[in-house]
Design a protein around this motif. Sequence first.
Motif, short mmCIF file in Angstrom:
data_model
loop_
_atom_site.label_atom_id
_atom_site.label_comp_id
_atom_site.label_asym_id
_atom_site.label_seq_id
_atom_site.Cartn_x
_atom_site.Cartn_y
_atom_site.Cartn_z
N THR A 195 39.43 39.76 48.09
CA THR A 195 38.95 38.64 47.83
C THR A 195 39.13 38.17 46.45
O THR A 195 39.42 39.07 45.64
N LEU A 196 38.99 36.79 46.14
CA LEU A 196 39.21 36.53 44.58
C LEU A 196 37.74 36.88 43.91
O LEU A 196 37.70 36.94 42.84
N GLU A 197 36.84 37.46 44.65
CA GLU A 197 35.51 37.81 43.90
C GLU A 197 35.30 39.20 43.87
O GLU A 197 34.95 39.62 42.61
N ASN A 198 35.67 39.95 44.84
CA ASN A 198 35.76 41.30 44.62
C ASN A 198 36.67 42.03 45.79
O ASN A 198 37.03 41.30 46.70
N ASP A 199 36.76 43.53 45.78
CA ASP A 199 37.59 44.19 46.71
C ASP A 199 36.24 44.92 47.31
O ASP A 199 35.40 45.33 47.05
N VAL A 200 36.32 44.85 48.99
CA VAL A 200 35.34 45.63 49.74
C VAL A 200 36.02 46.77 50.36
O VAL A 200 37.04 46.14 51.18
N ALA A 244 35.93 45.52 41.46
CA ALA A 244 36.53 44.40 40.85
C ALA A 244 37.74 43.92 41.73
O ALA A 244 38.34 44.55 42.24
N PRO A 245 37.96 42.38 41.66
CA PRO A 245 39.14 41.85 42.56
C PRO A 245 40.56 42.33 42.12
O PRO A 245 40.60 42.40 40.67
N SER A 246 41.19 42.61 42.92
CA SER A 246 42.88 42.91 42.61
C SER A 246 43.60 41.74 42.38
O SER A 246 44.45 41.91 41.94
N PHE A 247 43.23 40.78 42.96
CA PHE A 247 44.10 39.30 42.98
C PHE A 247 43.23 38.30 42.19
O PHE A 247 42.09 38.07 42.39
N LYS A 248 44.06 37.36 41.61
CA LYS A 248 43.60 36.23 41.00
C LYS A 248 43.95 35.02 41.63
O LYS A 248 43.49 33.92 41.26
N ASN A 249 44.73 35.02 42.47
CA ASN A 249 45.26 33.80 43.35
C ASN A 249 45.50 34.32 44.86
O ASN A 249 45.64 35.58 45.04
N LYS A 250 45.25 32.98 45.73
CA LYS A 250 45.20 33.24 47.15
C LYS A 250 46.67 33.48 47.66
O LYS A 250 47.80 33.08 47.07
N LEU A 251 47.11 34.01 48.78
CA LEU A 251 48.48 34.04 49.29
C LEU A 251 48.61 32.88 50.11
O LEU A 251 47.67 32.21 50.33
N PRO A 252 49.86 32.49 50.05
CA PRO A 252 50.25 31.27 50.79
C PRO A 252 49.90 31.31 52.24
O PRO A 252 49.89 32.17 53.02
N GLU A 276 57.87 35.73 41.00
CA GLU A 276 57.06 34.84 41.52
C GLU A 276 55.98 35.84 42.38
O GLU A 276 54.85 35.23 42.50
N ASN A 277 56.73 36.85 43.12
CA ASN A 277 55.17 37.61 43.67
C ASN A 277 54.28 38.40 42.55
O ASN A 277 53.24 38.72 42.99
N LEU A 278 54.79 38.78 41.47
CA LEU A 278 54.10 39.19 40.46
C LEU A 278 53.04 38.25 39.90
O LEU A 278 51.93 38.85 39.37
N LEU A 279 53.29 37.29 39.77
CA LEU A 279 52.34 36.15 39.26
C LEU A 279 51.18 36.08 40.18
O LEU A 279 49.99 35.50 39.69
N VAL A 280 51.07 36.56 41.23
CA VAL A 280 49.86 36.58 42.09
C VAL A 280 48.62 37.14 41.28
O VAL A 280 47.57 37.00 41.40
N SER A 281 49.11 38.26 40.43
CA SER A 281 47.98 39.07 39.67
C SER A 281 47.68 38.28 38.42
O SER A 281 46.80 38.95 37.55
N VAL A 282 48.13 37.18 38.30
CA VAL A 282 48.22 36.28 36.85
C VAL A 282 47.40 35.02 36.64
O VAL A 282 47.48 34.30 37.80
N ASN A 283 46.31 35.09 35.76
CA ASN A 283 45.88 33.70 35.91
C ASN A 283 46.71 32.62 35.49
O ASN A 283 46.97 32.58 34.10
N THR A 284 47.19 31.73 36.35
CA THR A 284 48.09 30.78 36.02
C THR A 284 47.68 29.37 35.63
O THR A 284 48.28 28.18 35.58
N ASP A 285 46.32 29.17 35.76
CA ASP A 285 45.60 28.11 35.36
C ASP A 285 45.57 27.80 33.91
O ASP A 285 45.16 26.61 33.58
N LYS A 286 45.76 28.60 32.96
CA LYS A 286 45.89 28.41 31.73
C LYS A 286 47.40 28.41 30.98
O LYS A 286 48.30 28.50 32.10
#
Length: 384
Positions: free
Chosen positions: A90-95, A111-119, A168-178
């Motif tokens: 999840t965007l909050e944590n990994d379980v 800690a979460p592995s992803f910073k963005n959701k999948l399409p 494009e696929n690697l950007l899933v792990s990056v904060n793209t809001d900034k």
Amino acid sequence: MNDLEQFFSDIRNSIANDIFVKITLSKPISKSFGLPNVYVRSVVIKEEQQLQFTYRYTTNDQTKNFSLEDGFDELSILLEEKFRAVTLFTLENDVMVMISKKKKTSIRKAAPSFKNKLPEVHDKPKTKRILLESKYLQFLGITDENYTIIPKMADKYRQINKYLEIIENLLVSVNTDKQLHIVDMGSGKGYLTFALYDYLINIRNYNVSITGIELRQNLVAFCNDIAQKCDFNNLNFVAQRIEEYDNSKIDILIALHACDTATDDAIYKGLVANAELIVCAPCCHKQVRQQVKGIEQESPLLKYGIFKERQFEMVTDTIRALLLEKHQYNTKVFEFISSEHTHKNVMLVGSKSTKKKDTESIDKKIEDLKELYHIKHHYLETLL
């Protein structure tokens, strides 16, 4: 509430709170199933949210869609009959839940592995990553005045598309809001640099600035002229050695085919800047090979020159990956372009992680490799 009940509750909450990314099932009970993994993601079909299961068999992939409740039932069956491990991202944590042979469960969070959701689209859309009417393609000699790809540049065009798909696929792990500060070290004639800028700015509408670092002044002048003609205002090129570049603000570092230790200089700059993403396609690998020249190697793999060259390329890049992991990066290595064009087709990627690494274990792996191949030092080690 037992661990599995808690796990399913976490899944439901993540979907309800719109922070669900995916689920991965692993550690099959038996290899005879021929099913190493199952991946679950959320999709929207006819305006209804469903769970899409991808069954990753050893011979092929099979995909099935379930309603949420049916999906939970399928998940329960898989955990009961086929798998011993499952991870909710999840965007909050990994379980993570582990199930022993005696059906005892343990659950832990990280800690979460992803910073963005999948399409959440059912069919993967055909993404247009390059606009053929873009001026830079003409200036670089990829298209003609009619916006048609010049035949001899078709391979380059395919390479650019593949590169953008990877990014494009690697950007899933990056904060793209900034605003993202991207540095391309060893940018050359700028084929990939221009394409990345155009894609991120004009297609994805991200807020980015890109700097290309290139030693050859004539190429820097050439690229800056094209950037100006195309009104690429946040793209500039600088004539400088990679090791002399002084900028601690790097969100994404790219170094494709930077020769020999220039790759290490680039990785080092990314590590110092605490970059979110480091993307390299290493080249030449002379440093370790020259260091062990004339030293008797025990391994029969190193009897023949061509095998020796490739083996030390792998050793060099493995140590690079381990050093990235030591500095809290998740790493992966994969093929960048087809080996029919060049066998130097490896891409090494490090994405910043919040998970603590076992540095002692990593140090031992590095030392064991160095001892095995009689390597005194790795250049990136000396920089760090």
